[in-house]
Enzyme design. Structure first.
Site, PDB file in Angstrom:
ATOM      1  N   GLU A  76       8.104  23.400  47.654  1.00  0.00           N
ATOM      2  CA  GLU A  76       9.384  22.767  47.994  1.00  0.00           C
ATOM      3  C   GLU A  76       9.192  21.923  49.257  1.00  0.00           C
ATOM      4  O   GLU A  76       8.676  22.430  50.257  1.00  0.00           O
ATOM      5  CB  GLU A  76      10.490  23.795  48.257  1.00  0.00           C
ATOM      6  N   GLU A  99       8.482  22.302  55.886  1.00  0.00           N
ATOM      7  CA  GLU A  99       9.642  21.876  56.681  1.00  0.00           C
ATOM      8  C   GLU A  99       9.130  21.365  58.030  1.00  0.00           C
ATOM      9  O   GLU A  99       8.356  22.037  58.680  1.00  0.00           O
ATOM     10  CB  GLU A  99      10.587  23.084  56.868  1.00  0.00           C
ATOM     11  N   ASP A 129      16.369  13.745  53.188  1.00  0.00           N
ATOM     12  CA  ASP A 129      17.116  12.885  54.120  1.00  0.00           C
ATOM     13  C   ASP A 129      17.295  11.504  53.486  1.00  0.00           C
ATOM     14  O   ASP A 129      16.314  10.874  53.090  1.00  0.00           O
ATOM     15  CB  ASP A 129      16.360  12.768  55.448  1.00  0.00           C
ATOM     16  N   LYS A 160      20.739   3.617  56.289  1.00  0.00           N
ATOM     17  CA  LYS A 160      20.682   2.214  56.737  1.00  0.00           C
ATOM     18  C   LYS A 160      19.522   1.492  56.058  1.00  0.00           C
ATOM     19  O   LYS A 160      18.413   2.038  55.983  1.00  0.00           O
ATOM     20  CB  LYS A 160      20.470   2.154  58.254  1.00  0.00           C
ATOM     21  N   ASP A 185      22.770  13.987  46.812  1.00  0.00           N
ATOM     22  CA  ASP A 185      24.190  13.646  46.732  1.00  0.00           C
ATOM     23  C   ASP A 185      24.373  12.149  46.989  1.00  0.00           C
ATOM     24  O   ASP A 185      25.488  11.641  46.913  1.00  0.00           O
ATOM     25  CB  ASP A 185      24.980  14.412  47.802  1.00  0.00           C
TER      26      ASP A 185
HETATM   27  C1  LIG Z   1      19.083  17.308  54.284  1.00  0.00           C
HETATM   28  S1  LIG Z   1      18.018  18.656  54.631  1.00  0.00           S
HETATM   29  C2  LIG Z   1      18.004  19.575  53.104  1.00  0.00           C
HETATM   30  C3  LIG Z   1      17.462  20.972  53.281  1.00  0.00           C
HETATM   31  C4  LIG Z   1      17.382  21.807  51.982  1.00  0.00           C
HETATM   32  N1  LIG Z   1      16.517  21.184  51.017  1.00  0.00           N
HETATM   33  C5  LIG Z   1      18.758  22.004  51.392  1.00  0.00           C
HETATM   34  O1  LIG Z   1      19.053  21.411  50.343  1.00  0.00           O
HETATM   35  O2  LIG Z   1      19.537  22.761  51.985  1.00  0.00           O
HETATM   36  C6  LIG Z   1      16.428  17.883  54.590  1.00  0.00           C
HETATM   37  C7  LIG Z   1      15.361  18.754  55.226  1.00  0.00           C
HETATM   38  O3  LIG Z   1      14.092  18.186  54.973  1.00  0.00           O
HETATM   39  C8  LIG Z   1      13.322  18.197  56.160  1.00  0.00           C
HETATM   40  N2  LIG Z   1      12.385  17.074  56.016  1.00  0.00           N
HETATM   41  C9  LIG Z   1      12.723  15.771  55.900  1.00  0.00           C
HETATM   42  N3  LIG Z   1      11.630  15.017  55.731  1.00  0.00           N
HETATM   43  C10 LIG Z   1      10.568  15.866  55.742  1.00  0.00           C
HETATM   44  C11 LIG Z   1       9.164  15.676  55.630  1.00  0.00           C
HETATM   45  N4  LIG Z   1       8.641  14.463  55.461  1.00  0.00           N
HETATM   46  N5  LIG Z   1       8.371  16.774  55.683  1.00  0.00           N
HETATM   47  C12 LIG Z   1       8.908  18.021  55.837  1.00  0.00           C
HETATM   48  N6  LIG Z   1      10.236  18.245  55.968  1.00  0.00           N
HETATM   49  C13 LIG Z   1      11.055  17.182  55.910  1.00  0.00           C
HETATM   50  C14 LIG Z   1      14.343  18.041  57.269  1.00  0.00           C
HETATM   51  O4  LIG Z   1      13.860  18.537  58.520  1.00  0.00           O
HETATM   52  C15 LIG Z   1      15.503  18.873  56.729  1.00  0.00           C
HETATM   53  O5  LIG Z   1      15.416  20.230  57.102  1.00  0.00           O
END
Ligand SMILES: C[S@@+](CC[C@H](N)C(=O)[O-])C[C@H]1O[C@@H](n2cnc3c(N)ncnc32)[C@H](O)[C@@H]1O
Length: 212
Positions: A38, A63, A113, A117, A149
């Site tokens: 994941e 993460e 994420d 923008k 979403d």
């Molecule tokens: C919007 S949150 C969603 C978290 C989880 N998947 C959920 O649905 O509850 C996105 C997560 O991905 C992590 N993240 C974003 N880009 C990443 C990357 N390139 N490598 C590891 N983690 C990443 C962020 O730190 C954040 O905790």
């Protein structure tokens, strides 16, 4: 800052030395069970739930926010979830460095994420090089699942999937039986999904399979 005092993630927070190179990953668990990954595990809700529900498989969550990675790894330890590990790293880098070809049965990316923008779109994870790398690390028959979403990011996901020929888009199937307390409308059971359901947002989901 830690999300909870007295975290002791121990061996549940996996750290590979650079010189380890690309590894098959199942060896980390001392068995030959299929391994799933994941990306962006947040607080680890999904990786914990799927590892509990599927003891005959291994799971690794990646993460890059240290506080979340440590919190999620500590959660795995408290639940004695020996078929799961958390990695604190940037996912694209870690996969390139440490994941052997055809090492994985599935890659899960939930609510990545969205970088809304236009000038930040290049930071989005789901781009052609990412799909190439997913194709490399999946076993034949292995699947990539994407849920967001964010309508505009989903358009990009569908476009980059349509523009490549290595992974076949297939109908989305939920990865795991959802917990009884999952709110109506849940498809993967992550924290963000729960939050967005409460806000009334709708989701977009797609899945692609490596032929074989
Ligand atoms: C919007 S949150 C969603 C978290 C989880 N998947 C959920 O649905 O509850 C996105 C997560 O991905 C992590 N993240 C974003 N880009 C990443 C990357 N390139 N490598 C590891 N983690 C990443 C962020 O730190 C954040 O905790």
């Amino acid at each position: 800052m830690a999300l909870r005092p007295n975290l002791h993630p121990g061996e549940f927070l996996l750290s590979l030395p650079d010189e380890a190179g690309r590894v098959a990953l199942a060896g980390i668990f001392g068995n030959d069970h299929p391994v799933e990954l994941e990306i962006g595990s947040g607080k680890g809700t999904f990786v914990l739930a799927i590892a509990e529900a599927t003891p005959q498989r291994n799971f690794i969550g990646i993460e890059y926010a240290r506080a979340y990675a440590e919190f999620a790894a500590d959660r795995l330890r408290r639940h004695e979830q020996t078929n799961a590990r958390l990695v604190h790293a940037e996912a694209s880098w870690w996969v390139r460095c440490h994941v052997a070809d055809a090492a994985l049965a599935a890659v899960h990316v939930y609510f990545p994420d969205p970088w809304p923008k236009a000038r930040h779109h290049k930071r989005r994870l789901v781009q052609p090089p990412f799909l190439k790398e997913v194709h490399r690390i999946l076993q034949p028959g292995g699947v990539l699942r994407l849920v967001t979403d964010h309508a505009d990011y989903f358009v990009q996901m569908e476009r980059v999937l349509a523009e490549q020929q290595e992974l076949q888009v297939v109908p989305f199937e939920s990865p795991v039986a959802l917990k009884a307390d999952a709110p109506e409308g849940s498809i993967v059971g992550t924290n963000f999904e729960r939050k967005y359901i409460a806000e009334g947002r709708s989701f977009h989901a797609t899945m692609a399979r490596k032929p074989g």
